[in-house]
Design a protein around this motif. Structure first.
Motif, PDB file in Angstrom:
ATOM      1  N   GLU A  10     -42.113 -23.532  21.596  1.00  0.00           N
ATOM      2  CA  GLU A  10     -41.632 -24.068  20.328  1.00  0.00           C
ATOM      3  C   GLU A  10     -40.131 -23.829  20.227  1.00  0.00           C
ATOM      4  O   GLU A  10     -39.689 -22.694  20.079  1.00  0.00           O
ATOM      5  N   ARG A  11     -39.358 -24.887  20.302  1.00  0.00           N
ATOM      6  CA  ARG A  11     -37.906 -24.761  20.181  1.00  0.00           C
ATOM      7  C   ARG A  11     -37.332 -26.059  19.663  1.00  0.00           C
ATOM      8  O   ARG A  11     -37.868 -27.136  19.910  1.00  0.00           O
ATOM      9  N   VAL A  12     -36.254 -25.951  18.946  1.00  0.00           N
ATOM     10  CA  VAL A  12     -35.561 -27.125  18.421  1.00  0.00           C
ATOM     11  C   VAL A  12     -34.067 -26.937  18.648  1.00  0.00           C
ATOM     12  O   VAL A  12     -33.558 -25.810  18.639  1.00  0.00           O
TER      13      VAL A  12
ATOM     14  N   GLY B 111     -37.417 -21.302   6.470  1.00  0.00           N
ATOM     15  CA  GLY B 111     -36.750 -21.472   5.183  1.00  0.00           C
ATOM     16  C   GLY B 111     -35.469 -20.691   5.034  1.00  0.00           C
ATOM     17  O   GLY B 111     -34.719 -20.915   4.073  1.00  0.00           O
ATOM     18  N   ASP B 112     -35.179 -19.765   5.948  1.00  0.00           N
ATOM     19  CA  ASP B 112     -33.919 -19.017   5.877  1.00  0.00           C
ATOM     20  C   ASP B 112     -32.734 -19.960   6.081  1.00  0.00           C
ATOM     21  O   ASP B 112     -32.794 -20.888   6.885  1.00  0.00           O
ATOM     22  N   VAL B 113     -31.647 -19.691   5.349  1.00  0.00           N
ATOM     23  CA  VAL B 113     -30.441 -20.504   5.503  1.00  0.00           C
ATOM     24  C   VAL B 113     -29.720 -20.104   6.789  1.00  0.00           C
ATOM     25  O   VAL B 113     -29.456 -18.917   7.019  1.00  0.00           O
TER      26      VAL B 113
ATOM     27  N   ALA C 280     -33.901 -22.901   8.433  1.00  0.00           N
ATOM     28  CA  ALA C 280     -34.792 -22.783   9.587  1.00  0.00           C
ATOM     29  C   ALA C 280     -36.091 -23.526   9.305  1.00  0.00           C
ATOM     30  O   ALA C 280     -36.670 -23.397   8.228  1.00  0.00           O
ATOM     31  N   THR C 281     -36.541 -24.307  10.277  1.00  0.00           N
ATOM     32  CA  THR C 281     -37.784 -25.060  10.121  1.00  0.00           C
ATOM     33  C   THR C 281     -38.997 -24.276  10.599  1.00  0.00           C
ATOM     34  O   THR C 281     -40.132 -24.728  10.439  1.00  0.00           O
TER      35      THR C 281
END
Length: 208
Positions: free
Chosen positions: A13-15, A39-41, A118-119
């Motif tokens: 899992e990587r983006v 959800g972290d900025v 962060a997704t």
């Protein structure tokens, strides 16, 4: 038949994180190796053109609403002979309000994307992020850094030269099970590990 190719291990899992809009990165909240939750900025961008466009649309929307309110008051006077004309203008203004609200919604969505989040949970991978990105202008689609989840498992990405890939294709056609791959990592070259070939790209990619 055996062939040697270069490859690298990467989390499944990587983006790759890209700039969502043109702008200037005003704050970086992560660095190489930072652990983040969904959800972290990650970083904050500023785009003054988008902000100016939104303010212009909101100003025009406010004046259109005011004009509509004025027409409603005029239509309350039943002795007014231009009531039919007022109805036409009201209909046009209502269409204008709908269009302006749509524009404002799109601009607000674009501005919201400037706060990049962060997704998924994972780690950040990128060299000298503060030095290379903080306060710097970026273009839409520009690569910023990588975000991956090391807990998701790992995959081996191999770069097979185009002149050799036909042998792999031939073996795939003949094999009834996925091809077995043996590999070693640089930190432990004497330790042989195995995996299986699950996917082969449909086209050739040019690299350095």
């Amino acid at each position: 038949l055996q062939m040697e190719v270069a490859g690298k291990l990467a989390p499944t899992e990587r983006v790759f994180v890209f700039a969502p809009e043109d702008g200037i990165i005003t704050e970086i909240f992560v660095e190489d190796g930072s652990t983040v939750a969904e959800g972290d900025v990650l970083c904050q961008l500023r785009n003054e053109d988008l902000q100016i466009q939104l303010e212009s649309v909101e100003g025009e929307l406010a004046s259109t609403h005011a004009r509509l309110a004025g027409l409603d008051a005029l239509r309350g006077d039943r002795s007014l002979p231009q009531s039919a004309m007022l109805s036409v203008e009201q209909a046009e203004l209502k269409e204008r309000v709908t269009s302006l609200e749509t524009q404002a919604g799109i601009l607000n969505e674009r501005l919201a994307r400037l706060t990049m989040k962060a997704t998924m949970a994972g780690q950040i991978y990128g060299d000298r992020l503060h030095e290379l990105l903080n306060g710097r202008p970026v273009q839409r689609g520009q690569y910023l850094f990588e975000h991956a989840n090391p807990e998701s498992g790992w995959q081996l990405d191999m770069r097979i030269p185009e002149v050799d890939v036909r042998h792999v294709l031939n073996e795939q056609d003949k094999a009834e099970t996925p091809l077995v791959i043996s590999f070693a990592v640089e930190t432990a070259p004497d330790k042989k590990l195995t995996t299986s070939l699950t996917k082969l790209a449909a086209s050739t990619e040019v690299d350095e």
